[in-house]
Scaffold this active site. Structure first.
Site, PDB file in Angstrom:
ATOM      1  N   ASP A 179       0.875  -1.165   0.000  1.00 29.65           N
ATOM      2  CA  ASP A 179       0.000   0.000   0.000  1.00 29.65           C
ATOM      3  C   ASP A 179       0.918   1.222   0.000  1.00 29.65           C
ATOM      4  O   ASP A 179       1.550   1.531   1.015  1.00 29.65           O
ATOM      5  CB  ASP A 179      -0.888  -0.040   1.250  1.00 29.65           C
ATOM      6  CG  ASP A 179      -1.847   1.133   1.316  1.00 29.65           C
ATOM      7  OD1 ASP A 179      -2.753   1.102   2.164  1.00 29.65           O
ATOM      8  OD2 ASP A 179      -1.694   2.100   0.541  1.00 29.65           O
ATOM      9  N   ILE A 213       0.139   4.407  -0.507  1.00 27.88           N
ATOM     10  CA  ILE A 213      -0.755   5.569  -0.481  1.00 27.88           C
ATOM     11  C   ILE A 213      -0.064   6.846  -0.017  1.00 27.88           C
ATOM     12  O   ILE A 213      -0.496   7.951  -0.325  1.00 27.88           O
ATOM     13  CB  ILE A 213      -2.000   5.273   0.385  1.00 27.88           C
ATOM     14  CG1 ILE A 213      -3.102   6.283   0.139  1.00 27.88           C
ATOM     15  CG2 ILE A 213      -1.623   5.190   1.865  1.00 27.88           C
ATOM     16  CD1 ILE A 213      -4.402   5.966   0.875  1.00 27.88           C
ATOM     17  N   LYS A 270      -4.164  10.867   0.142  1.00 28.17           N
ATOM     18  CA  LYS A 270      -3.152  11.410   1.054  1.00 28.17           C
ATOM     19  C   LYS A 270      -2.184  12.325   0.326  1.00 28.17           C
ATOM     20  O   LYS A 270      -1.921  13.442   0.742  1.00 28.17           O
ATOM     21  CB  LYS A 270      -2.367  10.277   1.738  1.00 28.17           C
ATOM     22  CG  LYS A 270      -3.243   9.203   2.335  1.00 28.17           C
ATOM     23  CD  LYS A 270      -4.126   9.718   3.458  1.00 28.17           C
ATOM     24  CE  LYS A 270      -4.994   8.593   3.992  1.00 28.17           C
ATOM     25  NZ  LYS A 270      -5.955   9.064   5.010  1.00 28.17           N
TER      26      LYS A 270
END
Lengths: 490, 467
Positions: free
Chosen positions: A241, A243, A280
């Site tokens: 991940d 992000i 984000k």
């Protein structure tokens, strides 16, 4: 027969097991603090004594840049006079391949974040309902009910929902230790894997966030290679991940799994997958732009069909395609955002250091990992929760207790710093100073730095050197952060 | 290496419904650039009223960045799964208006989802365990095979309907389906209907409504009504449009907790790209669980803001609803009359973006079969250049029926499509006539030959007798 008749108000009996088993995880403390904030939210003018939200990992430092861009580019919106001619084709567009220009812009953006060290193919970009949807969809593709994913702990709490809830897949934490900055070690990974397999669990993969949530650190190249080698040898999936990939604000620079695949000889690309979102890096969680990027063609094909359950609004696809195709804007944003994050991070860790509160040396993310073990009367999770309630209700800061991240050691807290105005940050720091000062005045003893072997390591007050590079105070006991995937000490 | 879901094909995307879509994308009709291409009549989209929306947008000139009206920062950050209050409020009012105020909706009972696709799947996850069953009247929307079954493990058991009573649901067909599920060892958790029906284009009668309510009440199971086409009701049937929402206020508390609606703006407003769907339910536990599940597919805040503004404009909504109905009615009448001229009947309908067309007369065998239907569908795609939806992909129990969409093209394309059908129907009838003539001629010849044979035989026999 139909559903058994329930007497009284047993409405839960008419719902499924999934709907009633609580595996969504929203009864955890992670959400309790959120509720305390919602009931009494801070506002500088209207409610200056309210709870300040420091439990929400959001990037609010660069809204001015995106807002200015939108005002200067009305054609990117189908609502404006300049853009309305696109309305029909966009409103009607529900192809789960997504707008080609959207996929191309996302692929270019992901490539740019990695400074071209890895190239992304727009045909592998699969849309999803945010990273939440991306994670769940990928797990549906990779694992069956009762299969398991390993995850290094502490970890993002919502993985409990995203990986497990509707899929029936298990999540097995690998407890990492403060003694080496909570970095995952190869023996710990091997041991967790063997233990799971021996107990009859079918381990399908390893999932991790890099940069890490909640630690705010990045994995170095050596560690990534070692992880990839392990998963490849065991023929299990590696889900990264990424992000927070564009929130890296100081060294070491970000290394994505996409960059090291060719360096691992036994690497099977069919086992490597990335999930991503603009929530984000770009501060756009409301727009629900999630991405699955898999090197496995079958996964790409099926995940694309599954994306029907959470496509990105075509209105948003058009906007994002336009925005991320504007190279000048992207360059400016990717330079300015980390700069502002670094400044805000420094403000907090410096101020906390001045009152004797240490943080894990972090170089990324929208939060830092704070060490309050010396505030606990006993090193227990009950004490951690007691301290947390004091912080939420008396100090009026909603921070997140380490236990909500499955942290195996009590006393740590994740504190978000990027979701507030500068003035609010000052108020938060003022409250922390007041709280610490009150404790000293009340005669509560703090354990001194270095007075306990458990505390001797990395979590010292940080400082910025003359080049504005974040460093730790020198300590012979400090583990080098450049090789975090170290062999564990005996 | 991968999950079983990847190797199963319960995503259903190998069916002719999706295959036809693929064929169309390889060779799409365009009046100027590709006049011999395939005309898309298999996609239930509403493109008849988009000019009204564009006109509204031009008058309003929204950017999503107006200070005091909307704060961009707030919009970009807004990810609360309860949804934008102004949007839900506008949606609740809109849903009441398209039912002409006969029922009203409470915004607190709305759960926003990424389209009706996600709404239906979430309801399955919340109401049924893997291996449980929902009963669905056939024919039904082909996408249900994916939406209801694929990731949930829930089964669909068909409630068979028949052309003999215009495909209406009856108590005996409901009971039969229920018993069938039991013999398969499945627990039935509910009934799911589309109302107006896809692919029939009809709304349920009062009798059907009563039978459905009595049935789910007696079995203590759920009733889901997917009312995605509610705003396309262009004619009042004798009973008017009866929304299942009427049962939400039935006074039977237990029953009202088991009635749920699905809705979306994709069809009524012609905005499938915006992924706006919802679940509506009286059941607070369901609303709570479904709201949490909606995290996997929230509606973009940008889209919520735009549509909150649009749907709050009461005078726009009023004129849009009226004009949209009128255009759908006119386009449908055009298609039905042209088909009627070439001897192709349609099921009488009062809603939807399509007609349920009886093409049994064009099948190539003396008796209807699904093999014949498939061959006809293949000819329609490849020879006639029309992508229509074969009844078998909708699980219709009788072959020869097709769903033909009329609202996703301009009038020119509709005329071209109708001309092509006429030519095709004429050519089939011409072949039949020619074949009939040939057959007839052969029959007469055989008859004549047989007379000659018998006559010869008679003479031979009589000569034998004589001798």
């Amino acid at each position: 027969m139909g559903i058994p008749k329930d007497g009284g108000n047993g409405l839960g009996a008419v719902l499924s097991k999934i709907a009633t088993d609580g595996r969504h995880g929203e009864d955890s403390p992670y959400f309790d603090g959120w509720k305390a904030y919602e009931e009494n939210p801070f506002h500088p003018a209207q409610n200056p004594d309210g709870v300040i939200q420091m439990g929400l990992s959001e990037n609010g430092l660069c809204f001015d840049l995106t807002e200015d861009w939108m005002k200067s580019n009305p054609k990117a919106s189908i609502c404006t006079a300049e853009g309305v001619e696109n309305f029909s084709s966009i409103a009607n567009f529900q192809d789960y391949h997504g707008l080609p220009e959207f996929r191309q812009a996302i692929a270019r953006f992901m490539t740019r974040i990695r400074c071209g060290r890895a190239k992304f193919d727009s045909d592998r970009i699969v849309m999803s309902g945010g990273c939440t949807g991306a994670c769940e969809t990928l797990v549906f593709c990779l694992a069956d009910p009762e299969d398991a994913f390993l995850v290094p702990s502490p970890y993002y709490p919502a993985f409990n929902r995203d990986v497990r809830w509707r899929t029936g897949v298990q999540l097995i934490p690998i407890n990492c230790k403060s003694s080496n900055n909570f970095q995952l070690t190869l023996p710990e990974l091997e041991s967790a894997y063997e233990e799971a397999v021996e107990s009859g669990v079918n381990v399908k993969g390893l999932i991790l966030t890099n940069p890490s949530n909640p630690l705010g650190t990045t994995l170095d190249r050596t560690s990534l290679r070692e992880l990839l080698e392990f998963t490849s040898r065991k023929k299990i999936h590696l889900v990264c991940d990424e992000i927070y990939s564009a929130t890296v604000f100081s060294s070491p620079e970000f290394t994505s799994v996409s960059e090291v695949m060719h360096e691992v000889e036994c690497c099977d690309p069919n086992l490597v997958h990335i999930i991503y979102s603009l929530s984000k890096d770009m501060g756009l969680p409301g727009f629900r732009v999630g991405v699955i990027y898999s090197y496995n063609n079958t996964v790409v094909s099926i995940a694309r069909k599954m994306s029907s359950f959470g496509l990105v609004s075509s209105q948003t696809q058009l906007l994002v395609a336009s925005m991320l195709s504007d190279e000048e804007f992207v360059e400016k944003f990717l330079e300015e955002s980390p700069r502002r994050l670094r400044a805000r991070h420094r403000k907090f860790v410096r101020a906390l250091g001045e009152v004797g509160i240490g943080c894990l040396q972090g170089n990324a993310g929208l939060f830092f990992w704070m060490d309050l073990r010396h505030f606990l009367k006993e090193q227990t999770f009950e004490e951690e929760m007691r301290l947390w309630r004091v912080i939420v209700h008396d100090v009026r800061l909603n921070v997140s207790p380490g236990s909500s991240f499955g942290c195996p050691e009590p006393g740590f807290f994740r504190v978000c710093f990027a979701n507030m105005e500068e003035g609010t940050a000052d108020v938060a720091l003022g409250r922390i100073r007041a709280f610490v000062s009150k404790r000293e005045h009340d005669g509560e003893k703090k354990r001194k730095w270095g007075g306990n072997k458990m505390l001797r390591l990395s979590l010292k007050p940080l400082r910025y050197d003359e080049n504005n590079i974040l460093t730790t105070m020198s300590s012979p006991d400090m583990m080098s952060p450049r090789s975090p995937l170290v062999r564990a000490r005996n | 290496m991968l999950s079983r879901k990847l190797s199963s094909n319960s995503h259903g995307q190998d069916s002719s419904y999706f295959l036809g879509w693929e064929e169309y994308t390889k060779n799409p009709f365009h009046a100027i650039d590709n006049p011999n291409g395939i005309i898309q009549m298999g996609l239930a989209e509403n493109q008849l009223s988009v000019d009204q929306i564009k006109g509204w947008l031009k008058r309003r000139n929204l950017t999503g960045c107006e200070p005091g009206v909307s704060d961009f920062k707030e919009l970009a950050s807004f990810q609360d799964y309860h949804g934008l209050p102004a949007f839900k409020s506008a949606l609740a009012a809109f849903m009441g208006k398209i039912r002409d105020g006969r029922v009203t909706f409470d915004e607190e009972k709305i759960v926003l989802t990424a389209g009706a696709t996600s709404a239906n799947e979430i309801l399955m996850f919340c109401l049924a365990d893997p291996g449980d069953a929902f009963l669905l009247p056939t024919p039904y929307y082909p996408g249900f095979d994916r939406d209801l079954k694929w990731r949930t493990g829930v089964e669909i058991i068909p409630i068979h309907t028949s052309s003999s009573n215009n495909f209406r649901i009856t108590t005996s067909s409901l009971e039969q389906a229920f018993r069938h599920a039991q013999t398969l060892g499945m627990t039935v958790k509910g009934v799911l209907i589309t109302n107006p029906s896809n692919p029939l284009g009809t709304t349920i009668t009062r009798s059907e409504f009563n039978q459905l309510i009595r049935f789910v009440d007696s079995k203590n199971i759920h009733l889901i009504s997917d009312e995605i086409y509610a705003g396309t009701v262009f004619n009042n049937s004798p009973d008017g449009f009866i929304s299942v929402a009427e049962a939400l206020h039935c006074g039977n508390h237990s029953l009202s907790q088991r009635i749920h609606l699905v809705y979306s703006l994709s069809k009524d407003m012609g905005m499938p790209g915006f992924r706006v769907g919802l679940i509506y339910s009286n059941n607070p536990s369901l609303v709570s669980a479904a709201t949490k599940m909606s995290s996997f597919g929230l509606v973009s805040a940008q889209t919520q803001y735009l549509l909150a503004n649009m749907l709050s404009d009461e005078s726009f909504v009023h004129s849009y609803i009226e004009e949209n109905r009128k255009r759908i009615r006119e386009r449908k009448q055009l298609m039905v009359s042209r088909l009627h001229e070439v001897g192709i009947p349609c099921l009488e309908s009062n809603a939807g973006l399509f007609c349920w067309v009886d093409m049994r007369g064009l099948l190539d065998e003396s008796g209807p079969s699904f093999g014949g239907e498939k061959r006809l569908w293949t000819r329609l795609i490849h020879e006639v250049g029309l992508n229509v939806c074969a009844g078998s992909s909708c699980h219709c129990s009788e072959p020869g029926w097709f769903r033909i969409c009329f609202a996703n093209m301009d009038e020119w394309a509709m005329e071209v499509a109708m001309d092509r059908i006429k030519s095709f129907a004429d050519s089939i009838r011409g072949q039949e006539q020619a074949a009939g003539t040939v057959l007839g001629q052969r029959f007469i010849l055989l008859l004549l030959l047989s007379f000659i044979f018998v006559d010869d035989l008679g003479r031979t026999l009589s000569s034998q007798v004589k001798s």
